[in-house]
Scaffold this motif. Sequence first.
Motif, PDB file in Angstrom:
ATOM      1  N   GLY A  97      43.886  38.829  45.552  1.00 43.27           N
ATOM      2  CA  GLY A  97      44.763  37.852  46.198  1.00 43.27           C
ATOM      3  C   GLY A  97      44.037  36.689  46.834  1.00 43.27           C
ATOM      4  O   GLY A  97      44.660  35.694  47.211  1.00 43.27           O
ATOM      5  N   GLU A  98      42.723  36.832  46.991  1.00 42.18           N
ATOM      6  CA  GLU A  98      41.956  35.709  47.544  1.00 42.18           C
ATOM      7  C   GLU A  98      40.523  35.762  47.020  1.00 42.18           C
ATOM      8  O   GLU A  98      40.051  36.789  46.532  1.00 42.18           O
ATOM      9  CB  GLU A  98      41.963  35.729  49.074  1.00 42.18           C
ATOM     10  N   TYR A  99      39.874  34.602  47.135  1.00 43.10           N
ATOM     11  CA  TYR A  99      38.459  34.485  46.774  1.00 43.10           C
ATOM     12  C   TYR A  99      37.678  34.240  48.056  1.00 43.10           C
ATOM     13  O   TYR A  99      38.263  34.156  49.147  1.00 43.10           O
ATOM     14  CB  TYR A  99      38.273  33.319  45.790  1.00 43.10           C
ATOM     15  N   ALA A 100      36.358  34.113  47.937  1.00 41.67           N
ATOM     16  CA  ALA A 100      35.538  33.783  49.109  1.00 41.67           C
ATOM     17  C   ALA A 100      36.079  32.490  49.726  1.00 41.67           C
ATOM     18  O   ALA A 100      36.691  31.669  49.018  1.00 41.67           O
ATOM     19  CB  ALA A 100      34.099  33.591  48.659  1.00 41.67           C
ATOM     20  N   ASP A 101      35.874  32.323  51.016  1.00 38.82           N
ATOM     21  CA  ASP A 101      36.366  31.153  51.773  1.00 38.82           C
ATOM     22  C   ASP A 101      37.897  31.062  51.762  1.00 38.82           C
ATOM     23  O   ASP A 101      38.460  29.969  51.836  1.00 38.82           O
ATOM     24  CB  ASP A 101      35.788  29.831  51.233  1.00 38.82           C
ATOM     25  N   CYS A 102      38.566  32.208  51.614  1.00 38.46           N
ATOM     26  CA  CYS A 102      40.042  32.288  51.700  1.00 38.46           C
ATOM     27  C   CYS A 102      40.766  31.461  50.631  1.00 38.46           C
ATOM     28  O   CYS A 102      41.917  31.072  50.830  1.00 38.46           O
ATOM     29  CB  CYS A 102      40.547  31.861  53.075  1.00 38.46           C
ATOM     30  N   PHE A 109      56.033  41.082  39.838  1.00 37.87           N
ATOM     31  CA  PHE A 109      55.264  42.332  39.786  1.00 37.87           C
ATOM     32  C   PHE A 109      53.787  41.988  39.762  1.00 37.87           C
ATOM     33  O   PHE A 109      53.323  41.290  38.853  1.00 37.87           O
ATOM     34  CB  PHE A 109      55.597  43.128  38.516  1.00 37.87           C
ATOM     35  N   LEU A 110      53.073  42.493  40.752  1.00 39.06           N
ATOM     36  CA  LEU A 110      51.646  42.217  40.851  1.00 39.06           C
ATOM     37  C   LEU A 110      50.911  43.524  40.573  1.00 39.06           C
ATOM     38  O   LEU A 110      50.949  44.450  41.386  1.00 39.06           O
ATOM     39  CB  LEU A 110      51.321  41.693  42.253  1.00 39.06           C
ATOM     40  N   ILE A 111      50.279  43.604  39.413  1.00 37.85           N
ATOM     41  CA  ILE A 111      49.643  44.865  38.998  1.00 37.85           C
ATOM     42  C   ILE A 111      48.132  44.743  39.192  1.00 37.85           C
ATOM     43  O   ILE A 111      47.522  43.778  38.708  1.00 37.85           O
ATOM     44  CB  ILE A 111      49.952  45.172  37.517  1.00 37.85           C
ATOM     45  N   GLU A 112      47.567  45.690  39.911  1.00 40.85           N
ATOM     46  CA  GLU A 112      46.108  45.654  40.123  1.00 40.85           C
ATOM     47  C   GLU A 112      45.560  47.071  39.966  1.00 40.85           C
ATOM     48  O   GLU A 112      46.009  48.009  40.623  1.00 40.85           O
ATOM     49  CB  GLU A 112      45.792  45.068  41.509  1.00 40.85           C
ATOM     50  N   GLY A 113      44.571  47.217  39.085  1.00 40.75           N
ATOM     51  CA  GLY A 113      44.045  48.535  38.735  1.00 40.75           C
ATOM     52  C   GLY A 113      43.010  49.089  39.685  1.00 40.75           C
ATOM     53  O   GLY A 113      42.750  50.294  39.674  1.00 40.75           O
ATOM     54  N   ASN A 114      42.411  48.233  40.494  1.00 39.72           N
ATOM     55  CA  ASN A 114      41.395  48.710  41.425  1.00 39.72           C
ATOM     56  C   ASN A 114      42.060  48.917  42.795  1.00 39.72           C
ATOM     57  O   ASN A 114      42.628  47.979  43.363  1.00 39.72           O
ATOM     58  CB  ASN A 114      40.274  47.661  41.504  1.00 39.72           C
ATOM     59  N   ASN A 115      41.945  50.156  43.302  1.00 34.92           N
ATOM     60  CA  ASN A 115      42.679  50.513  44.523  1.00 34.92           C
ATOM     61  C   ASN A 115      42.327  49.652  45.718  1.00 34.92           C
ATOM     62  O   ASN A 115      43.209  49.215  46.462  1.00 34.92           O
ATOM     63  CB  ASN A 115      42.384  51.970  44.874  1.00 34.92           C
ATOM     64  N   ASP A 116      41.025  49.404  45.922  1.00 39.33           N
ATOM     65  CA  ASP A 116      40.609  48.611  47.085  1.00 39.33           C
ATOM     66  C   ASP A 116      41.166  47.196  46.997  1.00 39.33           C
ATOM     67  O   ASP A 116      41.635  46.633  47.980  1.00 39.33           O
ATOM     68  CB  ASP A 116      39.077  48.544  47.183  1.00 39.33           C
ATOM     69  N   ARG A 117      41.099  46.635  45.786  1.00 41.09           N
ATOM     70  CA  ARG A 117      41.628  45.264  45.628  1.00 41.09           C
ATOM     71  C   ARG A 117      43.142  45.248  45.803  1.00 41.09           C
ATOM     72  O   ARG A 117      43.706  44.332  46.408  1.00 41.09           O
ATOM     73  CB  ARG A 117      41.258  44.703  44.256  1.00 41.09           C
ATOM     74  N   ALA A 118      43.813  46.284  45.281  1.00 39.90           N
ATOM     75  CA  ALA A 118      45.273  46.337  45.420  1.00 39.90           C
ATOM     76  C   ALA A 118      45.660  46.439  46.903  1.00 39.90           C
ATOM     77  O   ALA A 118      46.596  45.766  47.355  1.00 39.90           O
ATOM     78  CB  ALA A 118      45.826  47.520  44.637  1.00 39.90           C
ATOM     79  N   ASN A 119      44.938  47.262  47.668  1.00 34.57           N
ATOM     80  CA  ASN A 119      45.232  47.392  49.102  1.00 34.57           C
ATOM     81  C   ASN A 119      44.958  46.084  49.836  1.00 34.57           C
ATOM     82  O   ASN A 119      45.730  45.652  50.691  1.00 34.57           O
ATOM     83  CB  ASN A 119      44.381  48.509  49.727  1.00 34.57           C
ATOM     84  N   HIS A 120      43.840  45.440  49.463  1.00 33.10           N
ATOM     85  CA  HIS A 120      43.499  44.150  50.079  1.00 33.10           C
ATOM     86  C   HIS A 120      44.623  43.150  49.803  1.00 33.10           C
ATOM     87  O   HIS A 120      45.066  42.424  50.698  1.00 33.10           O
ATOM     88  CB  HIS A 120      42.176  43.657  49.485  1.00 33.10           C
ATOM     89  N   LEU A 121      45.082  43.148  48.548  1.00 32.52           N
ATOM     90  CA  LEU A 121      46.153  42.222  48.144  1.00 32.52           C
ATOM     91  C   LEU A 121      47.420  42.481  48.950  1.00 32.52           C
ATOM     92  O   LEU A 121      48.039  41.555  49.495  1.00 32.52           O
ATOM     93  CB  LEU A 121      46.429  42.391  46.642  1.00 32.52           C
ATOM     94  N   GLU A 122      47.804  43.748  49.046  1.00 30.85           N
ATOM     95  CA  GLU A 122      49.050  44.064  49.735  1.00 30.85           C
ATOM     96  C   GLU A 122      48.966  43.649  51.214  1.00 30.85           C
ATOM     97  O   GLU A 122      49.889  43.013  51.735  1.00 30.85           O
ATOM     98  CB  GLU A 122      49.366  45.559  49.606  1.00 30.85           C
ATOM     99  N   ASP A 123      47.849  43.965  51.872  1.00 29.86           N
ATOM    100  CA  ASP A 123      47.675  43.583  53.287  1.00 29.86           C
ATOM    101  C   ASP A 123      47.757  42.065  53.449  1.00 29.86           C
ATOM    102  O   ASP A 123      48.412  41.558  54.363  1.00 29.86           O
ATOM    103  CB  ASP A 123      46.310  44.057  53.820  1.00 29.86           C
ATOM    104  N   LEU A 124      47.073  41.381  52.541  1.00 29.50           N
ATOM    105  CA  LEU A 124      47.041  39.917  52.626  1.00 29.50           C
ATOM    106  C   LEU A 124      48.453  39.333  52.487  1.00 29.50           C
ATOM    107  O   LEU A 124      48.852  38.446  53.237  1.00 29.50           O
ATOM    108  CB  LEU A 124      46.128  39.395  51.519  1.00 29.50           C
ATOM    109  N   LEU A 125      49.227  39.876  51.535  1.00 26.46           N
ATOM    110  CA  LEU A 125      50.574  39.341  51.304  1.00 26.46           C
ATOM    111  C   LEU A 125      51.492  39.650  52.486  1.00 26.46           C
ATOM    112  O   LEU A 125      52.331  38.833  52.872  1.00 26.46           O
ATOM    113  CB  LEU A 125      51.160  39.900  50.001  1.00 26.46           C
ATOM    114  N   ILE A 126      51.320  40.832  53.072  1.00 30.75           N
ATOM    115  CA  ILE A 126      52.151  41.184  54.239  1.00 30.75           C
ATOM    116  C   ILE A 126      51.867  40.187  55.373  1.00 30.75           C
ATOM    117  O   ILE A 126      52.779  39.680  56.014  1.00 30.75           O
ATOM    118  CB  ILE A 126      51.873  42.636  54.691  1.00 30.75           C
ATOM    119  N   ARG A 127      50.581  39.902  55.578  1.00 29.54           N
ATOM    120  CA  ARG A 127      50.226  38.957  56.659  1.00 29.54           C
ATOM    121  C   ARG A 127      50.745  37.557  56.339  1.00 29.54           C
ATOM    122  O   ARG A 127      51.310  36.886  57.180  1.00 29.54           O
ATOM    123  CB  ARG A 127      48.697  38.893  56.821  1.00 29.54           C
ATOM    124  N   ARG A 128      50.568  37.137  55.091  1.00 27.44           N
ATOM    125  CA  ARG A 128      50.885  35.750  54.731  1.00 27.44           C
ATOM    126  C   ARG A 128      52.388  35.459  54.727  1.00 27.44           C
ATOM    127  O   ARG A 128      52.820  34.383  55.108  1.00 27.44           O
ATOM    128  CB  ARG A 128      50.309  35.453  53.339  1.00 27.44           C
TER     129      ARG A 128
END
Length: 387
Positions: free
Chosen positions: A48-53, A80-99
């Motif tokens: 959901g994000e790259y370096a420097d946000c 539908f946002l599909i992500e196969g790597n668990n850490d990245r998927a969790n990062h994505l979900e947290d980021l979207l909840i905040r945003r």
Amino acid sequence: MKRKLIWRKAPHTEAKHKILDYYLKAWIPKLGTWNERILIIDGFAGPGEYADCKPGSPVVILDIVTNHVLRNRIGKIGVFLIEGNNDRANHLEDLLIRRYSPLRAGESIYELNEGKTVFAVIKGKFSATLEEMLDITQTHGVSLPPCFAFIDPFGPSGIPMELISGLMKCTKAEILINFPVDSVNRFLGTPAYENTLDALYGCKNWRKLRMMKGVERRRRLRELYISQLKANAGAEYTLHFTMRNARNRELYYLIFATKHWHGLDIMKQAMWKIAPDGSFQFSDYTHSPEQPWLFPLEPDWEELAGLIWKHFRGQEAVPPGEIERWTVIETIYASNHVRRALTLLEEKGKLCKYEAAYSGRGWIKLAPYKKKGAFPNGKVVVDFSAD
Ligand SMILES: C[S@@+](CC[C@H](N)C(=O)[O-])C[C@H]1O[C@@H](n2cnc3c(N)ncnc32)[C@H](O)[C@@H]1O
């Protein structure tokens, strides 16, 4: 190379997101006004994000969907946002909840725009998720809503032709695939990748390209993939855009496939914005960070005018919409280039135009239409028989 959770955003990734952005801004109202629901799939969503946000594709997509100027007039949009790597998927979900807070949340399903936008972060593999979706639609005899799928893997694994065809067959689907030509080319002679490449292509013919070399081999790898999309998925129209890295090496092709010329037109316009010389490519090597997205180039209006004139020469009553359709399907140009090319022909006395009425059997020419540089569709026809 093992990737970190997030990584630096290269200029070609920015270019890819701009293509996605331009395309979705036009695709969403085009389909969303006429359909109760539409669906957007980001098959390899990333964190959901790259370096420097800097935003990743899920944020690019959700920002367009939620803030679209015509959002009120558009029906329900599922993302539908599909992500196969668990850490990245969790990062994505947290980021979207905040945003996007405040959100109405179900179990990993979130609602925005008073329930008119629904998105889900699906923690799993693209192919397994898509297979499940297609199975459900088949079992219940329902079809998916019109859909756009962005398929953006790191390499050739996990994007079997069989499933992509299944998606395109089961609904009005348009797809934008990152075809990783650099890695496909590299793995062509590696026995451990044979099954992966068989699945990617949905055939074994890629083996014949092993004896080829260089630019021609990459071109043939792409052409075989495109011909498989046409044969298996029923893709009527395709378009490709080349992305190059900082050493100017071809990294991947963005391949777009659709059954409708309107979709082709929208994607062409998006790609022209990123490559305004009509080269359909972007290179980190020639990209200037000082003048990142300033392009003084423009289409070759004379060339397009010449092509149109050559094709329609002698015809007496052509609706501008037909000239646009032909241009989009048969040339590298898009519908938004046509008016300027017709104006050139008008200035050279190679065409004239008339107010027109549709009789049921065809267009009837009425009085000459005097307004220079205007070709309103449904109101005038163009006469190419004067010269
Ligand atoms: C090129 S990155 C995606 C970048 C993202 N689309 C963007 O533009 O910001 C590919 C992502 O796919 C994920 N991935 C790898 N294999 C996958 C699979 N089989 N299904 C779904 N995601 C996968 C990786 O963890 C990685 O985050």
